[in-house]
Design an enzyme around this catalytic site. Structure first.
Site, mmCIF file in Angstrom:
data_model
loop_
_atom_site.group_PDB
_atom_site.id
_atom_site.type_symbol
_atom_site.label_atom_id
_atom_site.label_comp_id
_atom_site.label_asym_id
_atom_site.label_seq_id
_atom_site.Cartn_x
_atom_site.Cartn_y
_atom_site.Cartn_z
ATOM 1 C CB SER A 176 -0.891 0.200 0.970
ATOM 2 O OG SER A 176 -1.827 1.004 1.259
ATOM 3 C CG ASP A 184 -6.421 -2.495 -3.684
ATOM 4 O OD1 ASP A 184 -7.254 -1.521 -3.132
ATOM 5 O OD2 ASP A 184 -5.450 -2.891 -3.234
ATOM 6 C CG HIS A 222 -5.847 -2.307 -0.010
ATOM 7 N ND1 HIS A 222 -4.894 -1.925 -0.943
ATOM 8 C CD2 HIS A 222 -5.377 -1.690 1.182
ATOM 9 C CE1 HIS A 222 -3.839 -1.153 -0.591
ATOM 10 N NE2 HIS A 222 -4.186 -1.019 0.854
#
Length: 446
Positions: free
Chosen positions: A204, A347, A379
């Site tokens: 991320s 995601d 995610h």
């Protein structure tokens, strides 16, 4: 690992579910970076070479600010370079396994996703510090797995001392100089230079930082023996991510990130400032002083359009703003180290269009890229389910395994059920439980 250790670890892992927000009995509060003299650079530091160690101290780390980790750890301040190319000082936290002799080091970039100094991993990973930042603190589990696999780990505050989220280039400089500092830090027992294999890993927000490191290492730190880079939930385009997140359940990430982006990109800040309403300015001032959890909880379904005097789409079309934003994205140069990319097709925060576009670009330039697209995960799930395969890939690169030639793109149902992940998962689970139980973390656990 014996049965007693497994039982103890399992019990404490369950306890960890209710641990966030509670400091261990007897723990004293850790001083925030803004008030901690350790974070103040010494006089004359700017004249030092990048990566030069300026000071260090041993520290204790904790999971969820409540469960001390039995691992050797130190904070190290070193000389680095900021987004403007000027000398700066930065801090990394170095971890060494409790047993064994590490011969390689992984720089793990935590997804800080905030623009305030007290959100730095060197602070939030310590006992009784930032008890509400459970998302960032949970990444200690992945770091434990890397340490338990026999590697030293550098966990840099890659946003710098001010918390410059999204700054171009600066994350690369800091993480690469953090690796240089690690190689020169005697307690880690590393040989240094080309004799020490190093790697980058991030998910991320940490993937954006790692991506910068991969791109700039050949020019900024050719002395490092960078064997591989693993990036998941891969943020390649900040604009794509902010537009996707804006107005959704995690919309607080937008005001959490924008203060750092604007602070580190003066041309963008000056171009946008005239179009912010008074309320918009007040929100950014407040969110820039808070960490990720506070911002996400206070600004759900936040919409940037509500705090601008012109529509966001029209603003983004302005040439000056477009040029400034483009400078924040990856893809300007090509990494030379092999890459392992993993991303959830569905995601909900980071569009898969980003890695789908950049991977072919890297490959066209001759890169070695192993790209896995996960069909079922979202995610947060992939942050966990993708970690075993990423660690296995990094292990192979750091221990002399053959470098994959060319590029491959594979779509799977879930990374958790791939053969590589299944082989690595018992070790990862063991290391997590061992760390949460406060037992020694090292290769002897396996």
């Amino acid at each position: 690992m014996n049965a007693r250790r497994f039982v103890a670890g399992t019990a404490l892992a369950i306890a960890a579910v209710i641990a966030p927000g509670f400091a261990p009995i007897g723990a004293s509060a850790v001083t925030a970076p803004q008030s901690d003299a350790f974070y103040k650079p010494p006089a004359g530091y700017a004249a030092k070479a990048p990566g030069t160690i300026l000071r260090s101290r041993p520290v204790t780390l904790a999971a969820f600010a409540a469960l001390p980790q039995k691992v050797q750890a130190w904070q190290v301040m070193f000389r680095s370079t900021n987004y403007a190319g000027k000398p700066t000082a930065a801090v990394t936290t170095l971890l060494r396994p409790e047993d064994g002799t590490p011969k390689a080091v992984i720089s793990y970039q935590v997804a800080e996703d905030a623009s305030a100094p007290q959100c730095a991993p060197s602070y939030v990973m310590r006992p009784a510090a930032a008890p509400g930042e459970a998302i960032n603190q949970a990444e200690i589990a992945i770091i434990d797995a890397a340490v338990a696999d026999g590697f030293d780990v550098s966990m840099p505050d890659y946003e710098g001392l001010a918390g410059d989220f999204g700054a171009a280039r600066q994350p690369a400089y800091i993480e690469l100089d953090g690796l240089r500092a690690a190689e020169h830090f005697a307690p880690l027992g590393l040989v240094g230079g080309k004799a020490t294999p190093v790697a980058l890993w991030g998910y991320s927000g940490g993937s954006l930082a790692s991506g910068w490191g991969a791109q700039l290492q050949p020019r900024y730190a050719p002395d490092l023996n960078l064997r591989g880079v693993a990036v998941g939930g891969f943020v390649t385009n900040i604009e794509q991510a902010l537009i996707k997140i804006n107005g959704g359940f995690a919309a607080g990430l937008v005001p959490s990130a924008l203060p750092g982006i604007l602070r580190s990109t003066p041309k963008l800040e000056s171009a946008i400032a005239p179009y912010l309403t008074a309320k918009g300015k007040a929100i950014l001032a407040k969110s820039g002083s808070q960490c990720e959890i506070a911002n996400v909880s206070q600004y759900p379904f936040y919409n940037v359009n509500d705090y601008l005097t012109v529509p966001l789409a029209k603003l983004l079309a302005r040439p000056a703003i477009r040029r400034a934003i483009n400078g924040l994205n990856l893809g300007g140069t090509t990494p030379k180290a092999p890459l392992f990319v993993y991303h959830a097709i569905n995601d909900e925060l980071i569009p898969v269009a980003g890695p789908d576009a950049i991977v072919p670009k890297y490959c066209k330039a001759g890169d070695s890229v192993t790209y896995t697209r996960d069909s079922l995960s979202e995610h947060a799930v992939l942050a966990v389910s993708g970690a075993p395969a990423a660690l296995a890939w990094l292990h192979a690169r750091l221990t002399g395994g053959p470098v994959p030639h060319g590029c491959t793109t594979t779509t799977v149902a879930t990374m958790a059920l791939t053969a590589t992940a299944i082989a690595q998962e018992p070790e990862v689970v063991t290391s997590i439980l061992t760390g949460l139980a406060g037992l020694p973390i090292g290769p002897g656990d396996f």
